[in-house]
Design a protein around this motif. Sequence first.
Motif, PDB file in Angstrom:
ATOM      1  N   VAL A 120       0.859  -1.175   0.000  1.00 14.48           N
ATOM      2  CA  VAL A 120       0.000   0.000   0.000  1.00 14.48           C
ATOM      3  C   VAL A 120       0.902   1.234   0.000  1.00 14.48           C
ATOM      4  O   VAL A 120       1.968   1.237   0.630  1.00 14.48           O
ATOM      5  CB  VAL A 120      -0.973  -0.027   1.204  1.00 14.48           C
ATOM      6  N   PHE A 121       0.471   2.258  -0.726  1.00 14.12           N
ATOM      7  CA  PHE A 121       1.285   3.467  -0.892  1.00 14.12           C
ATOM      8  C   PHE A 121       0.380   4.662  -0.599  1.00 14.12           C
ATOM      9  O   PHE A 121      -0.333   5.142  -1.477  1.00 14.12           O
ATOM     10  CB  PHE A 121       1.848   3.515  -2.323  1.00 14.12           C
ATOM     11  N   ALA A 122       0.378   5.112   0.628  1.00 12.09           N
ATOM     12  CA  ALA A 122      -0.573   6.156   1.015  1.00 12.09           C
ATOM     13  C   ALA A 122      -0.177   6.757   2.352  1.00 12.09           C
ATOM     14  O   ALA A 122       0.073   6.024   3.310  1.00 12.09           O
ATOM     15  CB  ALA A 122      -1.978   5.560   1.131  1.00 12.09           C
ATOM     16  N   ILE A 123      -0.134   8.081   2.377  1.00 15.88           N
ATOM     17  CA  ILE A 123       0.156   8.811   3.614  1.00 15.88           C
ATOM     18  C   ILE A 123      -0.797   9.994   3.691  1.00 15.88           C
ATOM     19  O   ILE A 123      -0.992  10.688   2.678  1.00 15.88           O
ATOM     20  CB  ILE A 123       1.625   9.318   3.616  1.00 15.88           C
ATOM     21  N   LYS A 124      -1.402  10.215   4.849  1.00 10.78           N
ATOM     22  CA  LYS A 124      -2.269  11.397   4.991  1.00 10.78           C
ATOM     23  C   LYS A 124      -1.418  12.650   4.836  1.00 10.78           C
ATOM     24  O   LYS A 124      -0.426  12.815   5.544  1.00 10.78           O
ATOM     25  CB  LYS A 124      -2.960  11.393   6.356  1.00 10.78           C
ATOM     26  N   GLY A 125      -1.795  13.510   3.893  1.00 14.37           N
ATOM     27  CA  GLY A 125      -1.029  14.736   3.681  1.00 14.37           C
ATOM     28  C   GLY A 125       0.090  14.572   2.666  1.00 14.37           C
ATOM     29  O   GLY A 125       0.986  15.423   2.596  1.00 14.37           O
ATOM     30  N   GLN A 126       0.046  13.527   1.863  1.00 12.00           N
ATOM     31  CA  GLN A 126       1.050  13.367   0.800  1.00 12.00           C
ATOM     32  C   GLN A 126       0.884  14.516  -0.217  1.00 12.00           C
ATOM     33  O   GLN A 126      -0.196  15.097  -0.348  1.00 12.00           O
ATOM     34  CB  GLN A 126       0.882  12.003   0.109  1.00 12.00           C
ATOM     35  N   SER A 127       1.989  14.803  -0.932  1.00 10.00           N
ATOM     36  CA  SER A 127       1.913  15.877  -1.936  1.00 10.00           C
ATOM     37  C   SER A 127       1.244  15.337  -3.206  1.00 10.00           C
ATOM     38  O   SER A 127       1.092  14.115  -3.371  1.00 10.00           O
ATOM     39  CB  SER A 127       3.319  16.375  -2.270  1.00 10.00           C
ATOM     40  N   LEU A 128       0.893  16.234  -4.108  1.00 13.82           N
ATOM     41  CA  LEU A 128       0.314  15.803  -5.391  1.00 13.82           C
ATOM     42  C   LEU A 128       1.297  14.941  -6.179  1.00 13.82           C
ATOM     43  O   LEU A 128       0.909  13.956  -6.809  1.00 13.82           O
ATOM     44  CB  LEU A 128      -0.037  17.023  -6.231  1.00 13.82           C
ATOM     45  N   GLU A 129       2.573  15.325  -6.125  1.00  7.36           N
ATOM     46  CA  GLU A 129       3.606  14.544  -6.829  1.00  7.36           C
ATOM     47  C   GLU A 129       3.649  13.130  -6.262  1.00  7.36           C
ATOM     48  O   GLU A 129       3.705  12.144  -6.998  1.00  7.36           O
ATOM     49  CB  GLU A 129       4.992  15.199  -6.686  1.00  7.36           C
ATOM     50  N   GLU A 130       3.624  13.053  -4.906  1.00  8.91           N
ATOM     51  CA  GLU A 130       3.644  11.720  -4.283  1.00  8.91           C
ATOM     52  C   GLU A 130       2.381  10.948  -4.649  1.00  8.91           C
ATOM     53  O   GLU A 130       2.424   9.741  -4.887  1.00  8.91           O
ATOM     54  CB  GLU A 130       3.750  11.875  -2.754  1.00  8.91           C
TER      55      GLU A 130
END
Length: 462
Positions: A97-107
């Motif tokens: 899974v690839f997900a973080i609350k507050g990730q940037s648009l690029e991420e």
Amino acid sequence: MANDYIVKDISLADYGRKELNIAETEMPGLMALREEYGDSKPLNGARIVGSLHMTIQTAVLIETLVALGADVRWASCNIFSTQDHAAAAIAAGGTPVFAIKGQSLEEHWDYLDKSFMFEDGPNMILDDGGDATLYVLMGARAEAGEDIIPVPTSEEEAVIKEQIKKRMEASPGWFTRMRDQIKGVSEETTTGVHRLYDLVKQGQLPFPAINVNDSVTKSKFDNKYGCKESLVDGIRRATDTMMAGKVAVVMGYGDVGKGSAASLRGAGARVKVTEVDPICALQAAMDGFEVVLLEDVVDSADIFITTTGNKDVIRIEHMREMKDMAIVGNIGHFDNEIQVAALKNHKWTNIKEQVDMIEMPNGNRLILLSEGRLLNLGNATGHPSFVMSASFTNQVLAQIELWTKGDEYKNDVYILPKHLDEKVARLHLGRIGVKLTQLDKDQAAYIGVAPEGPFKPEHYRY
Ligand code: NAI
């Protein structure tokens, strides 16, 4: 592969697991599918790339897909909606899974790319808002030298183009290969479904799609009763404002608007509605809401919520007229309902995560929630498990249908048959003690249905 995930903090996995265990008790539809299909594993061989808010409820969905035999990789479909403990629990359980609350648009787009990286690529998409589908199709178009599909904001378009360029350089021909091996997509939300119907109109949909949103047990429950609980939850967690007595304006009175207006009314706000559709406007009026023009109330209302799935609904000229400390938020899928970009050159003070105060030229301040992204998931934790169980039971049934019978479908958008819609509802009755009356044969014949259903004709609107 070791550590094939990107999460905020893997040590949150235990906490995530405890909440997952609670959520399971509230998601009877998904648990019933595990029971029904756990042995036969109809999703064996399916490699599902998922792009949907990485919440606790989604974690139960993911584990259901895995229990039914699928290989799964996951990204969130919004930069603010991930619950980091849910992501950690899924990663610790072995699903990438690839997900973080507050990730940037690029991420965001990089993580979506990473969720496609099965050894042989995915063969199924489970989408919410259409980003995963869009990524493959835009990339394939770019490889063919064609124009890309328009996206909500120019800022996002630039980021997507950059991500596509990177992938094309690293793996020439990759997008076209991916597009050709996808057997189908199941789409969660109104906005994603619009994108799919547009693709069909242009003759550009390369695989069959199931519109999960328009199962009755999805849009008439999640969009409505879900928002009824989660809209005010988001506003309260963000602002702690007193809702009772305030004037709130809800823009749009579709399914999400109906739930949102009810949510605010339930909290004691005086609610006004704006609409473009005379049918929905009449519904709002007859539900007891004053239907107004935004222009007429913009300088007197306290809370503004967009629910339209449309763009430029709250514009800069509206925000210039608002009262000091007006609260502005969106619960529709994309952030372009509010002209946030036009506020960028104003003074922003960050109050806390996903809450900003913006100073307007006349000195009035606005409180903007989740930078205009869907606030029930950005400022709170989205809809409760029970209603998401109904949505996700439809998702799993759609994945089974497309994976096992996809060849029988054309490259078009389909809705699950009514008997499955009724099945989803039936699976949720016991948990809340609903007793269903049984039709006898005579009565069934009199109203022209079978005693075991379906109970309504296709044209019935609920
Ligand atoms: P819908 O189509 O039922 O309702 C949208 C309503 O907005 C329609 O009645 C339409 O006439 C109205 N509208 C369009 N432009 C308008 C304007 N300029 N001013 C006033 N009204 C306008 O769609 P639904 O299902 O209510 O979904 C709305 C949005 O919410 C979509 O983007 C959808 O993807 C998203 N959604 C968000 C959820 C969440 O948890 N945040 C849950 C479900 C859907």
